[in-house]
Design a protein around this motif. Structure first.
Motif, PDB file in Angstrom:
ATOM      1  N   PRO A  59      -6.281  -4.118   2.113  1.00  0.00           N
ATOM      2  CA  PRO A  59      -6.096  -5.042   0.999  1.00  0.00           C
ATOM      3  C   PRO A  59      -5.005  -6.084   1.250  1.00  0.00           C
ATOM      4  CG  PRO A  59      -5.172  -2.893   0.475  1.00  0.00           C
ATOM      5  CD  PRO A  59      -5.939  -2.732   1.755  1.00  0.00           C
ATOM      6  N   GLY A  60      -4.085  -5.807   2.183  1.00  0.00           N
ATOM      7  CA  GLY A  60      -2.990  -6.738   2.429  1.00  0.00           C
ATOM      8  C   GLY A  60      -3.235  -7.657   3.611  1.00  0.00           C
TER       9      GLY A  60
ATOM     10  N   ARG B 192      -2.745   4.021  -5.077  1.00  0.00           N
ATOM     11  CA  ARG B 192      -2.916   3.127  -3.926  1.00  0.00           C
ATOM     12  C   ARG B 192      -1.689   2.278  -3.612  1.00  0.00           C
ATOM     13  NH1 ARG B 192      -7.803  -0.518  -3.103  1.00  0.00           N
ATOM     14  NH2 ARG B 192      -7.098  -0.287  -0.961  1.00  0.00           N
TER      15      ARG B 192
ATOM     16  N   LEU C 126       3.121  -8.223   7.443  1.00  0.00           N
ATOM     17  CA  LEU C 126       2.973  -6.769   7.428  1.00  0.00           C
ATOM     18  C   LEU C 126       1.633  -6.451   6.771  1.00  0.00           C
ATOM     19  CD1 LEU C 126       6.559  -5.583   6.383  1.00  0.00           C
ATOM     20  CD2 LEU C 126       5.586  -5.737   8.678  1.00  0.00           C
ATOM     21  N   VAL C 127       0.817  -5.729   7.493  1.00  0.00           N
ATOM     22  CA  VAL C 127      -0.554  -5.490   7.041  1.00  0.00           C
ATOM     23  C   VAL C 127      -0.580  -4.716   5.715  1.00  0.00           C
ATOM     24  CG1 VAL C 127      -2.675  -4.234   7.654  1.00  0.00           C
ATOM     25  CG2 VAL C 127      -1.568  -5.726   9.328  1.00  0.00           C
ATOM     26  N   ASN C 128       0.420  -3.876   5.478  1.00  0.00           N
ATOM     27  CA  ASN C 128       0.431  -3.068   4.254  1.00  0.00           C
ATOM     28  C   ASN C 128       0.990  -3.804   3.037  1.00  0.00           C
ATOM     29  OD1 ASN C 128       1.413  -0.531   6.476  1.00  0.00           O
ATOM     30  ND2 ASN C 128      -0.581  -0.603   5.488  1.00  0.00           N
ATOM     31  N   VAL C 129       1.481  -5.029   3.240  1.00  0.00           N
ATOM     32  CA  VAL C 129       1.998  -5.811   2.106  1.00  0.00           C
ATOM     33  C   VAL C 129       0.841  -6.561   1.461  1.00  0.00           C
ATOM     34  CG1 VAL C 129       3.414  -7.789   1.460  1.00  0.00           C
ATOM     35  CG2 VAL C 129       4.341  -6.026   2.969  1.00  0.00           C
ATOM     36  N   VAL C 130       0.631  -6.300   0.170  1.00  0.00           N
ATOM     37  CA  VAL C 130      -0.546  -6.843  -0.501  1.00  0.00           C
ATOM     38  C   VAL C 130      -0.211  -8.140  -1.230  1.00  0.00           C
ATOM     39  CG1 VAL C 130      -2.322  -6.356  -2.233  1.00  0.00           C
ATOM     40  CG2 VAL C 130      -1.486  -4.532  -0.745  1.00  0.00           C
TER      41      VAL C 130
ATOM     42  N   LYS D 218       1.459   4.031   1.475  1.00  0.00           N
ATOM     43  CA  LYS D 218       1.137   4.800   2.677  1.00  0.00           C
ATOM     44  C   LYS D 218       2.420   5.213   3.368  1.00  0.00           C
ATOM     45  CE  LYS D 218      -3.437   3.087   3.853  1.00  0.00           C
ATOM     46  NZ  LYS D 218      -4.250   2.206   4.695  1.00  0.00           N
TER      47      LYS D 218
ATOM     48  N   GLY E  48       5.396   5.477   5.693  1.00  0.00           N
ATOM     49  CA  GLY E  48       6.065   4.560   6.600  1.00  0.00           C
ATOM     50  C   GLY E  48       6.148   3.122   6.123  1.00  0.00           C
TER      51      GLY E  48
ATOM     52  N   GLU F 159       0.858  -1.187   0.000  1.00  0.00           N
ATOM     53  CA  GLU F 159       0.000   0.000   0.000  1.00  0.00           C
ATOM     54  C   GLU F 159       0.890   1.231   0.000  1.00  0.00           C
ATOM     55  OE1 GLU F 159      -3.797   0.055   2.432  1.00  0.00           O
ATOM     56  OE2 GLU F 159      -2.632  -1.490   3.433  1.00  0.00           O
TER      57      GLU F 159
ATOM     58  N   ALA G 267       9.674   1.920   5.584  1.00  0.00           N
ATOM     59  CA  ALA G 267      10.331   1.720   6.885  1.00  0.00           C
ATOM     60  C   ALA G 267       9.904   0.399   7.507  1.00  0.00           C
ATOM     61  CB  ALA G 267      10.008   2.878   7.827  1.00  0.00           C
ATOM     62  N   ARG G 268       8.643   0.034   7.338  1.00  0.00           N
ATOM     63  CA  ARG G 268       8.168  -1.243   7.893  1.00  0.00           C
ATOM     64  C   ARG G 268       8.891  -2.411   7.227  1.00  0.00           C
ATOM     65  NH1 ARG G 268       3.322  -0.387  10.834  1.00  0.00           N
ATOM     66  NH2 ARG G 268       2.424   1.634  10.325  1.00  0.00           N
TER      67      ARG G 268
ATOM     68  N   ARG H 146      -5.156 -10.658   5.067  1.00  0.00           N
ATOM     69  CA  ARG H 146      -6.048 -11.792   4.802  1.00  0.00           C
ATOM     70  C   ARG H 146      -5.734 -12.874   5.828  1.00  0.00           C
ATOM     71  NH1 ARG H 146      -4.122 -10.090  -0.182  1.00  0.00           N
ATOM     72  NH2 ARG H 146      -2.433 -11.582   0.017  1.00  0.00           N
TER      73      ARG H 146
ATOM     74  N   HIS I 171       0.247  -4.202  14.072  1.00  0.00           N
ATOM     75  CA  HIS I 171       0.143  -3.087  13.137  1.00  0.00           C
ATOM     76  C   HIS I 171      -0.052  -1.816  13.961  1.00  0.00           C
ATOM     77  CE1 HIS I 171      -0.206  -1.334   9.234  1.00  0.00           C
ATOM     78  NE2 HIS I 171      -1.410  -0.851   9.445  1.00  0.00           N
TER      79      HIS I 171
ATOM     80  N   MET J 163       6.899  -0.121  15.752  1.00  0.00           N
ATOM     81  CA  MET J 163       6.735  -0.813  14.470  1.00  0.00           C
ATOM     82  C   MET J 163       7.043  -2.310  14.577  1.00  0.00           C
ATOM     83  SD  MET J 163       8.312   0.794  11.039  1.00  0.00           S
ATOM     84  CE  MET J 163       7.299   2.254  10.832  1.00  0.00           C
TER      85      MET J 163
END
Lengths: 184, 570
Positions: B182-183, A58, A83-87, A27, A29, A25, A32-33, B185, B126, B121
């Motif tokens: 979206p990431g 996005r 990592l929640v932002n990794v799709v 976004k 940071g 995503e 950095a994550r 699941r 999260h 982090m």
């Protein structure tokens, strides 16, 4: 039985590496994550390139070349996926990848080195993108090995200033990408 | 309806079903503390932000619901970093709201500014920095969703002061699809082929062990575990994080494995030909030297977190699913090992030769810590919840308390956070007020967070604290005695300093003391009879008492040291 091909000094790339193409995503940071995860888990990053991806708003795509010795691929995938932002992550085997990298170098020039320099630039298929009375700036978009070769050739010139972007890669057409784990 | 960001935050917490928030106000979070006055949510005012975090953890561990803590920016936020790290290690669902300086001041080294999303982090599942009031509902809903699904964990929401003060048109996400993740699941499906292979391994095994971890409690899979174990008759070991997932009184229970596990549990794992590892992560405190752990065992690993599979131990079969789903599916398939009579006969000899034990105390004292724990359990109601700090007392509590049901053991496992016990016990009591809650603590741990007993008294949370006071940082002392030639370095604390009875009384609690076995029995009765205020009991225990069995750090589990009275037994 033949030994493993030795690719060490002749080629600056690591002997065993993985290329991970990571859709994240876009976004604050997020880089950095990803970098922090690699640091705290002791996975060595060889090179990293990041830019907005297909749908620019996005998502971004991070291309990471990791040292396979320090980073068991299954662990890298598993931890990255958390990592929640990794799709999406795909692993592109170096043999099955089209890899390119951009090199920019500014070289001081004078009458003595101009001819040999032009030969080097020509042989590498690099292009001259800027000049003044005492310098020339060249650009090469090529395979990492091609960039390595030009870098070595240019290094003999004192005062050269050289930048490389780190590679980006896509799978060769007709080769399925390998993604060991989607779940978490 | 136009409301402030602060009101939206409180309203969002209400929408998530939050009944209690543990916290302490300060400058940056000030706007949010105003609408709390009008909310049905109970706020418990702690004396130190670390207390708020551990209380939220204790609440979560005792109830299975996410714990919520709220603190201000800067030092308020850094003070809750330890509980966040602790919750991350133990997969405890937590939502932590931190105030932040106003957006325009971020990055200017403003008063009480710190980069708490950066700091946390690596120790949160999260975290979010909320950038506008209209984003608050989504951030809170996402925080609860992430904290409680998949492998649970702590989520931090950082809220700049001006965002809390600005206004928004109230809305709330209708469902998961509106969370814009979206990431994320978290749901893993069971793989039929892997299930078949698991069943085949089970059918071929003669010495299987169910190696059960905290994931069974997180997945509320204790009933599936019990049904599966009872039908297959596979012996069950419960790790420190899984105490209560399977009844200790059950004939199939071998107790805790690992560094201070029972001889039978440790040895059964070592001799097993198959480990069915469920919701557990092959922690070094369980495996000892990894290369020597369960050397002849094949492994079926059930875990909701795919990154745990093959992380420490390469496994034969991986079931990426929650414990309830996987155990349910294996039960449905009727997966059964061979006749286990020979295996059980072997295990029974280990249990008979090397039970947990201690030498009885002298009539004049000092007390045996293990006996204090047994005495408390015998005198307390069934279903009493036990919290612990970290160290010898924690190991004795895990060994000698008989856990019979989930949610009755509240402790710090992976992080080993001294001082966890008192605030975690308070949080557990808030979550389960009908239960008796005892904190089994050490004198070292107690001194780290005892100030929260003032909170407990002020808020009417009558927990009971047993300080096993041996005047030392006992676990460190034990290692110095055994591995550093009795060169005791910086471990002496003095049993009389502070005076724990007076300290308890100063905090509005009842303070009691016991030095002899007779006094011990009397004060436990006395403490259990007090139900309106917190009680602290200073039990004077034997300084030289050590935790056995023990596997030295880095040693093979084959080299387990049993209690001195058992050495030389066959």
């Amino acid at each position: 039985m033949s030994p493993e091909p030795f690719l060490g000094d002749a080629q600056h790339s690591p002997v065993r590496h993985h290329i991970l193409s990571v859709l994240v995503e876009n976004k604050a940071g997020v880089l950095a994550r990803v970098a922090g995860l690699f640091a705290r888990r002791g996975f060595n990053i060889y090179s990293l390139a990041v830019a907005p991806a297909e749908s620019h708003e996005r998502f971004s795509r991070i291309t990471i070349v990791v040292d396979a010795e320090t980073a068991p691929l299954e662990q890298v995938f598993g931890q990255l996926h958390k990592l929640v932002n990794v799709v999406e992550i795909s692993d592109i085997a170096p043999d099955d990848a089209v890899e390119r990298e951009l090199l920019l170098a500014t070289i001081p020039t004078d009458v003595e080195n101009r001819t040999s320099l032009l030969d080097v630039i020509g042989a590498a298929n690099a292009s001259i993108v800027d000049v003044d009375a005492h310098h020339v700036t060249v650009m090469l978009a090529a395979t990492p090995a091609g960039c390595d070769a030009l870098e070595r050739a240019l290094e003999v010139h004192p005062g050269v200033e050289l930048h490389r972007t780190g590679r980006v890669a896509v799978p060769r057409l007709g080769v399925p990408t390998h993604e060991p784990m989607r779940s978490r | 309806m136009e409301i402030t960001g602060a009101q939206a935050l409180i309203k969002s917490l209400e929408r998530e079903g939050v009944e209690v928030v543990f916290g302490l106000p300060g400058g940056a979070i000030l706007p949010v503390y105003d609408p709390i006055l009008d909310s049905p949510i109970r706020h418990i005012l702690v004396r130190h932000e670390q207390g708020a975090g551990h209380m939220a953890e204790g609440y979560a561990l005792a109830t299975g619901r996410p714990g919520v803590a709220m603190v201000t920016s800067g030092p308020g936020a850094t003070n809750i970093v330890t509980p966040i790290a602790n919750a991350h290690m133990d997969s405890t669902p937590l939502v932590v709201v931190t105030g932040q300086v106003a957006r325009a001041a971020i990055g200017t080294d403003a008063f009480q500014e710190c980069d708490i999303t950066g700091i946390t982090m690596g120790i949160t599942k999260h975290n979010f920095l909320v950038s506008s009031a209209s984003e608050i509902p989504r951030a809170i809903a996402a925080a609860f969703h992430i904290a409680t699904t998949g492998r649970p964990g702590p989520v931090l929401v950082d809220l700049p002061k001006d965002v809390a003060q600005s206004t928004m048109e109230w809305w709330y996400p209708a469902g998961v699809e509106e969370l814009d993740l979206p990431g994320y699941r978290p749901l893993a499906g069971l793989d039929e082929a892997e299930l078949e292979r698991a069943a085949a391994l089970l059918a071929a095994s003669e010495r299987p062990v169910l190696y059960v971890g905290g994931g069974v409690l997180k997945a509320r899979a204790h009933e599936q575990l019990r049904a599966f174990a009872e039908r297959t008759r596979i012996p069950v070991v419960t790790t420190l994080m899984a105490r209560g997932a399977f009844p200790d009184s059950h004939e199939l229970a071998l107790g805790m494995p690992g560094m201070h596990g029972t001889y039978a549990a440790v040895t059964a794992l070592q001799r097993a030909d198959l480990l069915l590892a469920v919701g557990t992560r092959f922690d070094d405190r369980v495996t000892g030297r990894v290369s020597a752990f369960a050397p002849s065992a094949k492994v079926i690993h059930v875990d909701i977190d795919a990154a745990e599979i093959n992380k420490i131990r390469r496994v034969e079969v991986a079931l990426r699913a929650d414990a309830a789903g996987a155990l349910g599916a294996l039960e449905e398939m009727g997966a059964t090992p061979a006749n286990l009579d020979v295996w059980w006969k072997e295990i029974r000899t280990w249990q008979e030769s090397y039970p947990l034990t201690y030498d009885p105390p002298a009539e004049a004292g000092p007390l045996r810590p293990q006996q204090v724990i047994e005495t408390i359990q015998a005198a307390s109601p069934e279903g009493t919840v036990v919290a612990a700090g970290v160290g010898q007392h924690q190991m004795w509590a895990s060994q000698f308390w008989r856990f019979e049901e989930p949610g009755t053991w509240v402790n710090s496992g992976g992080a080993g956070t001294m001082g966890f016990g008192v605030p975690a016990a308070i949080g557990a009591k808030v979550g389960r007020p009908e239960r008796t809650v005892w904190c089994i603590d050490g004198d070292g741990c107690f001194q780290m967070t005892a100030q929260e007993l003032t909170t407990a008294r002020a808020e009417g949370i009558p927990i009971k604290v047993a300080i096993l006071n041996n005047a030392y940082l006992g676990m460190v002392r034990q290692w110095q005695e055994m591995f550093y030639e009795e060169r005791y370095s910086e471990v002496y604390l003095n049993a009389d300093l502070p005076d724990y009875v007076k300290w308890a009384e100063a905090m509005g609690c009842v303070g009691l003391r016991a030095r002899t076995p007779a006094e011990m029995r009397a004060v436990v009765e006395e403490a259990n009879a007090i139900n309106d205020v917190p009680v602290v009991v200073d039990f004077r225990t034997d300084t030289s008492e050590k935790v056995f069995p023990m596997v030295a750090a880095g040693a093979s589990n084959d080299d387990i040291m049993v209690h001195p009275s058992q050495r030389g037994r066959a």
